[in-house]
Design a protein around this motif. Structure first.
Motif, short mmCIF file in Angstrom:
data_model
loop_
_atom_site.label_atom_id
_atom_site.label_comp_id
_atom_site.label_asym_id
_atom_site.label_seq_id
_atom_site.Cartn_x
_atom_site.Cartn_y
_atom_site.Cartn_z
N ASP A 154 -8.20 -1.52 6.18
CA ASP A 154 -9.05 -0.88 5.17
C ASP A 154 -8.22 -0.33 4.02
O ASP A 154 -8.59 -0.47 2.85
CB ASP A 154 -9.90 0.23 5.81
CG ASP A 154 -10.94 -0.32 6.79
OD1 ASP A 154 -11.19 -1.55 6.80
OD2 ASP A 154 -11.50 0.49 7.55
N GLN A 155 -7.08 0.31 4.32
CA GLN A 155 -6.23 0.84 3.26
C GLN A 155 -5.64 -0.28 2.42
O GLN A 155 -5.55 -0.16 1.18
CB GLN A 155 -5.12 1.73 3.84
CG GLN A 155 -5.65 3.06 4.35
CD GLN A 155 -4.55 4.03 4.70
OE1 GLN A 155 -3.44 3.97 4.16
NE2 GLN A 155 -4.86 4.96 5.59
N LEU A 156 -5.27 -1.38 3.04
CA LEU A 156 -4.75 -2.52 2.29
C LEU A 156 -5.85 -3.13 1.41
O LEU A 156 -5.58 -3.51 0.27
CB LEU A 156 -4.14 -3.56 3.23
CG LEU A 156 -2.76 -3.16 3.75
CD1 LEU A 156 -2.44 -3.90 5.04
CD2 LEU A 156 -1.68 -3.39 2.71
N ALA A 157 -7.07 -3.20 1.91
CA ALA A 157 -8.18 -3.71 1.10
C ALA A 157 -8.39 -2.82 -0.13
O ALA A 157 -8.62 -3.31 -1.24
CB ALA A 157 -9.46 -3.79 1.93
N GLU A 158 -8.28 -1.50 0.06
CA GLU A 158 -8.39 -0.57 -1.07
C GLU A 158 -7.24 -0.77 -2.05
O GLU A 158 -7.44 -0.72 -3.27
CB GLU A 158 -8.42 0.88 -0.56
CG GLU A 158 -9.67 1.21 0.23
CD GLU A 158 -9.55 2.53 1.00
OE1 GLU A 158 -8.47 3.16 0.99
OE2 GLU A 158 -10.55 2.91 1.63
N TYR A 159 -6.03 -1.00 -1.54
CA TYR A 159 -4.87 -1.28 -2.39
C TYR A 159 -5.14 -2.52 -3.24
O TYR A 159 -4.96 -2.52 -4.46
CB TYR A 159 -3.62 -1.46 -1.53
CG TYR A 159 -2.45 -2.04 -2.28
CD1 TYR A 159 -1.59 -1.23 -3.01
CD2 TYR A 159 -2.18 -3.42 -2.25
CE1 TYR A 159 -0.51 -1.77 -3.72
CE2 TYR A 159 -1.11 -3.96 -2.95
CZ TYR A 159 -0.29 -3.13 -3.68
OH TYR A 159 0.77 -3.67 -4.38
N PHE A 160 -5.58 -3.60 -2.60
CA PHE A 160 -5.83 -4.84 -3.32
C PHE A 160 -6.96 -4.69 -4.33
O PHE A 160 -6.96 -5.33 -5.37
CB PHE A 160 -6.12 -6.00 -2.36
CG PHE A 160 -4.90 -6.46 -1.61
CD1 PHE A 160 -3.78 -6.91 -2.28
CD2 PHE A 160 -4.88 -6.45 -0.23
CE1 PHE A 160 -2.64 -7.34 -1.60
CE2 PHE A 160 -3.76 -6.88 0.47
CZ PHE A 160 -2.64 -7.32 -0.22
N ALA A 161 -7.93 -3.81 -4.04
CA ALA A 161 -9.04 -3.55 -4.96
C ALA A 161 -8.62 -2.64 -6.11
O ALA A 161 -9.38 -2.47 -7.07
CB ALA A 161 -10.21 -2.93 -4.20
N GLY A 162 -7.44 -2.04 -6.02
CA GLY A 162 -6.95 -1.15 -7.06
C GLY A 162 -7.39 0.29 -6.92
O GLY A 162 -7.12 1.11 -7.80
N SER A 163 -8.04 0.64 -5.82
CA SER A 163 -8.51 2.01 -5.63
C SER A 163 -7.57 2.86 -4.77
O SER A 163 -7.80 4.05 -4.61
CB SER A 163 -9.92 2.01 -5.02
OG SER A 163 -9.92 1.39 -3.75
N ARG A 164 -6.51 2.27 -4.22
CA ARG A 164 -5.54 3.03 -3.43
C ARG A 164 -4.15 2.77 -3.99
O ARG A 164 -3.75 1.62 -4.17
CB ARG A 164 -5.59 2.62 -1.96
CG ARG A 164 -4.49 3.29 -1.10
CD ARG A 164 -4.65 2.99 0.37
NE ARG A 164 -5.78 3.68 0.93
CZ ARG A 164 -5.77 4.93 1.38
NH1 ARG A 164 -4.67 5.66 1.30
NH2 ARG A 164 -6.86 5.47 1.90
N THR A 165 -3.41 3.85 -4.22
CA THR A 165 -2.05 3.72 -4.75
C THR A 165 -1.00 4.24 -3.78
O THR A 165 0.20 4.17 -4.07
CB THR A 165 -1.91 4.45 -6.10
OG1 THR A 165 -2.22 5.83 -5.91
CG2 THR A 165 -2.83 3.83 -7.15
N ALA A 166 -1.41 4.78 -2.65
CA ALA A 166 -0.47 5.26 -1.62
C ALA A 166 -1.11 5.03 -0.26
O ALA A 166 -2.33 5.05 -0.12
CB ALA A 166 -0.16 6.74 -1.82
N PHE A 167 -0.26 4.81 0.73
CA PHE A 167 -0.73 4.56 2.09
C PHE A 167 -0.51 5.79 2.96
O PHE A 167 0.48 6.50 2.80
CB PHE A 167 -0.02 3.34 2.70
CG PHE A 167 -0.33 2.07 1.96
CD1 PHE A 167 -1.49 1.37 2.22
CD2 PHE A 167 0.54 1.58 1.00
CE1 PHE A 167 -1.80 0.21 1.53
CE2 PHE A 167 0.25 0.42 0.30
CZ PHE A 167 -0.93 -0.27 0.57
#
Length: 163
Positions: free
Chosen positions: A54-67
Motif C-alpha cells: 500500500d505504501q509503495l502504491a502511494e509512492y507510485f501515485a505521488g502521494s507518499r514521499t517517505a516510507f
C-alpha cells in the motif's frame, strides 16, 4: 534462506516482489526480463507486506514521499553504513558516489560505494536510485531493468541528472 512471507504486485516499473520475516521487510525485488526470483512460489502475504504494498502504491501515485516500514538490512558493516546514509536521503534528494564515500568516512572509495549501493536489499524503500556520478550522470542501476528503471524513479521524484 527464503523469508516466510512473500507478496507480488504490479507497479509502473513492472512487477515487484516483497519478502518479510515476522517483523521486518527483508527484500524488495523489481522484475527483470519478465521474471521475479520467487515466481514459482505461492504468495504468503502478511500484514506487513500488505502495508508495504500500500505504501509503495502511494509512492507510485505521488502521494507518499517517505516510507514507514520496519526493514532488516543484512550486510557487512560497510554496507550497513552506506545504506544508513542512503536512508537519510529524502524524496527528490540526490547524492553522488563520492559524497556518499566521504559521508561514511571512506573518501576515494566510490567503486566500493557502488557495490554497496547495488547490494541494497530494499531499493525504493532505501533510495539507492538517488545516487548519481559526481557530474550528475546516471551511471548504473542494478534493480529492475537497470538504467531505464532508475531514470523512471528519478523522473518520478523530479531529480535532475546530466545526460
Amino acid at each position: 534462506m527464503t523469508s516466510p512471507y512473500l507478496l507480488r504486485f504490479d507497479s509502473p516499473i513492472g512487477r515487484i516482489e516483497l519478502q518479510a520475516d515476522d517483523a521486518h521487510l527483508t527484500s524488495l525485488t523489481m522484475e527483470r526480463d519478465g521474471a521475479l526470483p520467487h515466481d514459482a512460489e505461492t504468495e504468503r502475504p502478511s500484514p506487513l507486506l500488505l502495508a508495504a504494498r500500500d505504501q509503495l502504491a502511494e509512492y507510485f501515485a505521488g502521494s507518499r514521499t517517505a516510507f514507514d516500514l520496519p526493514v532488516r538490512l543484512v550486510g557487512t558493516p560497510f554496507q550497513q553504513s552506506v545504506w544508513a546514509e542512503l536512508g537519510r536521503l529524502g524524496w527528490g534528494e540526490a547524492t553522488s558516489y563520492g559524497a556518499l564515500a566521504a559521508a561514511v568516512g571512506r573518501p576515494g572509495s566510490a567503486r566500493a560505494i557502488g557495490g554497496a549501493v547495488g547490494s541494497n536489499p530494499v531499493p525504493i524503500i532505501v533510495g539507492c536510485h538517488r545516487v548519481l556520478a559526481s557530474d550528475g550522470r546516471v551511471t548504473g542501476y542494478s534493480a529492475g531493468e537497470g538504467i531505464p528503471t532508475k531514470l523512471w524513479l528519478l523522473a518520478h521524484e523530479r531529480i535532475g541528472f546530466a545526460a
